[in-house]
Design a protein around this motif. Structure first.
Motif, PDB file in Angstrom:
ATOM      1  N   SER A 237     -13.164  26.255  -9.847  1.00  0.00           N
ATOM      2  CA  SER A 237     -13.265  28.103 -10.202  1.00  0.00           C
ATOM      3  C   SER A 237     -14.588  28.732 -10.512  1.00  0.00           C
ATOM      4  N   GLU A 238     -15.365  28.009 -11.188  1.00  0.00           N
ATOM      5  CA  GLU A 238     -16.494  28.710 -11.541  1.00  0.00           C
ATOM      6  C   GLU A 238     -17.670  28.800 -10.385  1.00  0.00           C
ATOM      7  N   LEU A 239     -17.497  27.607  -9.592  1.00  0.00           N
ATOM      8  CA  LEU A 239     -18.536  27.671  -8.423  1.00  0.00           C
ATOM      9  C   LEU A 239     -17.824  28.660  -7.408  1.00  0.00           C
ATOM     10  N   TRP A 240     -16.583  28.983  -7.098  1.00  0.00           N
ATOM     11  CA  TRP A 240     -15.933  30.101  -6.288  1.00  0.00           C
ATOM     12  C   TRP A 240     -16.474  31.301  -6.696  1.00  0.00           C
TER      13      TRP A 240
ATOM     14  N   VAL B   9     -19.168  33.846  -4.548  1.00  0.00           N
ATOM     15  CA  VAL B   9     -18.597  35.174  -4.259  1.00  0.00           C
ATOM     16  C   VAL B   9     -19.384  36.172  -4.517  1.00  0.00           C
ATOM     17  N   LYS B  10     -20.224  36.170  -5.720  1.00  0.00           N
ATOM     18  CA  LYS B  10     -21.221  37.087  -6.106  1.00  0.00           C
ATOM     19  C   LYS B  10     -22.251  37.380  -5.198  1.00  0.00           C
ATOM     20  N   TYR B  11     -22.687  36.360  -4.386  1.00  0.00           N
ATOM     21  CA  TYR B  11     -23.900  36.482  -3.847  1.00  0.00           C
ATOM     22  C   TYR B  11     -23.520  36.758  -2.184  1.00  0.00           C
ATOM     23  N   GLU B  12     -22.329  36.822  -1.828  1.00  0.00           N
ATOM     24  CA  GLU B  12     -21.753  37.236  -0.517  1.00  0.00           C
ATOM     25  C   GLU B  12     -21.577  38.674  -0.212  1.00  0.00           C
TER      26      GLU B  12
ATOM     27  N   ARG C 254     -12.269  36.106   2.426  1.00  0.00           N
ATOM     28  CA  ARG C 254     -11.594  34.916   2.965  1.00  0.00           C
ATOM     29  C   ARG C 254     -12.054  33.650   2.135  1.00  0.00           C
ATOM     30  N   MET C 255     -13.403  33.686   1.402  1.00  0.00           N
ATOM     31  CA  MET C 255     -13.474  32.520   0.528  1.00  0.00           C
ATOM     32  C   MET C 255     -12.672  32.755  -0.651  1.00  0.00           C
ATOM     33  N   LEU C 256     -12.307  33.709  -1.269  1.00  0.00           N
ATOM     34  CA  LEU C 256     -11.453  33.917  -2.508  1.00  0.00           C
ATOM     35  C   LEU C 256      -9.987  33.587  -1.989  1.00  0.00           C
TER      36      LEU C 256
END
Length: 891
Positions: free
Chosen positions: A364-367, A371-374, A382-384
């Motif tokens: 979950s940390e990597l996800w 997302v912060k840099y998207e 979509r990623m979330l």
């Protein structure tokens, strides 16, 4: 039980009962002298025919034999020697303590010995030191406390030797070291054994052998049993210079080297060694060591991270290190995040994080980080969505997903996936979202109620959650949580006390919600309303305060104090006199016969409007209470209308003949008109009707004193004492009358007698302290404070005395103690203001004025006399300043 046969038999000849247990007397040879010892039982029984028995002891005094045998010449000689010794000791004790040299010539410059007794010598010494003992009373308590302690010289040398021994260092020598030293001596180097010429080289060699033996022992299994991991982990956590944290850097370095040699595949030894060198500012050596550690322990995540940390100034090197690290530790989230942080642009960061997700798709940390840099919001959603499918139980992912998408729908979907222990977080988030979107308190309450139905947290936990919601700015959610959690885990008997305790301990918004809950369930609990009002006044939230006043007066319309407090705050804080009048008028409609409400209404008016209102009040309450009459008299005196004031006082006495204040007011008006005889007559009538009012007697005495009739004044005081035997006010007036008549000794005698009768009177103790000499006053402080239970009048008296004595710091301490004892004591503000004018700062004076305004003092002799002055035109604060200026001018 069977009876013993010998009990029925005759005793044997010569038997004496109990002799075997020592129960009877016994006879020795010494008792018989030189005669032959007779066997037991040989004594003949007493017989009337035995004629020798009566005379057998008649010659005992003339016989030379005793219980110790015959007396010889040696015994006589011994007795004579002992008698001589006794006589000599007796003569020695009878000699005078000081001999008189009769034959020696007398020298007038020398002290001549005298033959005096011990008692006389003690009395003489006491008289010689009498003057110095009297001076001890002038020594202050500070001087006594600051007396230096006598030095301890008895064990000084012993203590020095002990400290020297503690500073010495001792080493254990093994057998081969001892033999080595012996061999050195045998080779001709005998100087090692000489105390004057020590071979330092030999000693150094011995120490090196000891250290080598200790390091060699580290290889044993026994040495490895020491918990080195704990020590190393603590060493890593402690920053700072090596010189202050580690006692012997070189020894520690050698120890770590041996540990690396013993366990080369243990990362803790490499990390500790690198940190040791790094803290010693040997950066190159530290980087080399940690690099070797990474090569020896490539699977150690911590070693790689330390390596990156020690090379943080060179980003390119760090990138090479982290690339090598993730090759061996592809499942390390910390290393992947570290690799992303080394990149400068968001594209590179995303590339690394996406690469990391290939190895750790359920992190979950990597996800959350990727997302912060998207920048593309659609791609982020979509990623979330994918992340919540892979990690459905992570609440943080769902919250981030809801933040970027349709929050209500996503949160409802999340409630089905997350664990029940974390479900309340989603419910609270739904309530916060509702507050931000609509602010509908009803809907927020329903969401919170649903949350409580699906969770099982305790009340304390919910209140903590409510406090956090308040910090986040969701006050409506916090209030809804409070309302829903108040009944959890409390019984009906104790719930009110528990709720009150919670309200005192929680943050303002939570306390406000708790008080709202309490007052809605217990609307007639006056204490809760008072605490609610006090909290709002402390926070200076006046809009909220006025709302609370309105709710309190509607819930308790018969409670007059709420109306009075409401009107006063409107008048004082907002300056809205008309609103204050309206509040009092509303209260009078509900409580038409309330004196306090009528007088509050009169206080808000002036001139003819107030005079008309006084007339209405006298018509309604004149026959029930005397207070309206003396208030009316005071009003007329303030407006310089003495004739009307006397008329009202006379009418009031007709309705209330036992009201002492009316007699006092009438007499004071006559004194202002210089009609002392008439004033004395009115005071006398007052004492006849109200004999237990000391103030009337005091004014009567002073009236006769002004007329010059001291004998009459003294006789009146005697009558006053009979009517009021326990009045310290009358006793003090007796003292002051003699003082004004310049009869100080009589005043002191009267005061001493009064103190015996009234030992707990603060008035009398204050006067006693003032009469005492400055050197004796300190002894009275403790007694006065104990007898009066630390009365603020006594504390203030001590503070003023300290000030006048020049002890400024001590005076300030006593002023502060007076405030802590009674914040509403008006005399404190007068004299402390005067003190600060000379020894304080402008900021301290402003703080004192703020205290004065907040506490609204209403006690103290000087302050009450100023407040009751009918001719004053100043405000309370102006009155305080003028009184302080007068007090400062007297010091």
């Amino acid at each position: 039980m069977e009876r013993k046969s010998f009990l029925d038999q005759e005793p044997p000849p010569g038997y004496i009962a109990g002799i075997g247990r020592g129960a009877t007397g016994f006879t020795t040879q010494a008792d018989l002298g030189g005669s032959r010892r007779l066997p037991a039982g040989s004594f003949a029984p007493e017989d009337d025919n035995n004629e020798d028995d009566e005379e057998r002891f008649l010659d005992a005094d003339d016989d030379d034999t005793g219980r110790f045998g015959s007396i010889g010449d040696d015994d006589d000689e011994a007795d004579r020697i002992y008698d001589q010794i006794e006589a000599k000791l007796h003569r020695k004790k009878a000699r005078p303590r000081k001999r008189v040299l009769k034959d020696a010539p007398k020298d007038e410059n020398k002290v001549q010995p005298q033959d005096i007794s011990i008692g006389q010598s003690i009395r003489t010494i006491g008289e010689e030191f009498k003057e110095y003992k009297e001076k001890l009373s002038e020594v202050s308590a500070e001087d006594w406390l600051n007396l230096p302690d006598s030095g301890d010289f008895t064990k000084r040398n012993k203590r020095a030797r002990k400290e020297m021994q503690e500073r010495q260092r001792f080493y254990r020598n093994s057998d081969f070291v001892t033999s080595g030293l012996r061999d050195v001596g045998s080779t001709g180097d005998q100087a090692l054994l000489d105390e004057k010429d020590v071979d330092l080289t030999g000693l150094s060699a011995a120490k090196e052998k000891v250290l080598a033996g200790q390091l060699t022992s580290l290889r044993d299994d026994k040495a490895e049993s020491v918990d080195a991991e704990t020590y190393l982990s603590q060493l890593q956590e402690v920053p700072g210079e090596i010189s202050t944290e580690i006692g012997d850097y070189h020894k520690t370095r050698t120890l770590f080297a041996k540990m690396r040699e013993t366990n080369p595949y243990k990362p803790d030894a490499w990390i500790a060694s690198a940190r040791l060198e790094y803290e010693a500012k040997k950066y190159k050596r530290a980087r080399e060591l940690i690099q070797q550690g990474c090569e020896k322990c490539p699977k150690s995540e911590e070693a790689w991270l330390v390596n990156i940390e020690m090379n943080k100034h060179d980003v390119s090197v760090c990138k090479v290190i982290v690339a090598e690290a993730v090759r061996y530790n592809a499942k390390s989230v910390r290393l992947w995040l570290c690799a992303a942080s080394l990149e400068a642009d968001s594209i590179s960061k995303k590339r690394i994080l996406r690469k990391a997700l290939e190895f750790l798709p359920r992190s979950s940390e990597l996800w959350l980080e990727v997302v912060k840099y998207e920048d593309d919001e659609t791609m982020a959603l979509r990623m979330l969505q994918k992340a919540t499918e892979l990690v459905p139980g992570n609440v943080s992912l769902w919250l981030e997903y809801a933040k970027r998408g349709d929050s209500k729908q996503i949160l409802e979907q999340a409630l089905e996936k997350v664990d029940s222990a974390d479900a309340h977080i989603l419910w609270i988030e739904m309530a916060k979202e509702e507050e931000q979107r609509t602010g509908n308190e009803v809907k927020i309450g329903r969401i919170v109620e649903s949350c409580f139905e699906h969770t099982s947290l305790d009340r304390e936990t919910w209140l903590d959650i409510a406090s956090q919601c308040e910090k986040d700015g969701s006050s409506l959610v916090a209030r809804a949580i409070v309302f829903s959690s108040m009944n959890l885990g409390v019984s009906d008997d104790d719930k009110l006390d528990i709720w009150k305790a919670d309200a005192l301990e929680r943050p303002p918004e939570i306390s406000r919600s708790i008080y709202m809950f309490i007052t809605s369930n217990f609307p007639h609990d006056i204490e809760s309303w008072m605490n609610f009002i006090k909290m709002e006044k402390t926070l200076k939230q006046y809009d909220q305060l006025y709302v609370v006043y309105q709710m309190a007066t509607r819930a308790n319309p018969k409670y007059e104090l709420f109306y009075l407090m409401y009107a006063k705050d409107k008048w004082k804080e907002d300056g809205d006199v008309e609103k204050a009048k309206a509040i009092i008028a509303e209260a009078l409609e509900v409580n038409p016969e309330s004196e306090d409400l009528w007088f509050a209404a009169l206080k808000l008016r002036s001139g003819e409007e107030a005079r008309e209102l006084f007339a209405k009040c006298r018509e309604l309450l004149g026959g029930k209470t005397a207070r309206v009459w003396h208030k009316s008299v005071t009003f007329e005196r303030q407006n310089e209308n003495r004739a009307a004031a006397k008329n009202l006082a006379e009418q009031g006495i007709q309705h209330h003949p036992k009201e002492s204040k009316l007699y006092l007011q009438w007499g004071q008006i006559l004194e202002e008109e210089n009609e002392l005889a008439a004033a004395a007559e009115i005071y006398h009538k007052g004492t006849l009707m109200c004999p237990n009012r000391p103030l009337l007697w005091v004014h009567l005495v002073r009236a006769y004193e002004k007329l010059g009739n001291l004998l009459k004044a003294r006789s009146i005081l005697d009558q006053a004492v009979i009517s009021n035997p326990f009045s310290d006010q009358i006793q003090l007036e007796r003292v002051l009358l003699e003082e004004r008549a310049h009869n100080r000794s009589q005043a002191e005698r009267i005061l001493a007698t009064a103190l015996k009768k009234l030992p707990n009177s603060a008035l009398l103790w204050r006067q006693n302290i003032l009469y005492a000499r400055p050197s004796h006053r300190k002894n009275l402080y403790t007694t006065a404070l104990n007898c009066t239970d630390d009365h603020p009048m006594i504390i203030l008296t001590i503070a003023k005395d300290m000030w006048l004595s020049g002890k400024i710091a001590r005076a300030k301490q006593f002023f502060d103690a007076c405030y802590e004892k009674d914040a509403a004591y008006g005399d404190y503000y007068i004299h402390y203001y005067a003190f600060l004018m000379k020894h304080g700062t402008k900021g301290e004076i402003q703080e004192l004025e703020a205290r004065f305004t907040e506490n609204d003092p209403h006690s103290g002799e000087e302050w009450c006399a100023l407040m009751k002055d009918v001719h004053r035109k100043d405000t309370d604060l102006e009155l305080l300043r003028k009184a302080a200026e007068r007090a400062a001018g007297k010091t």
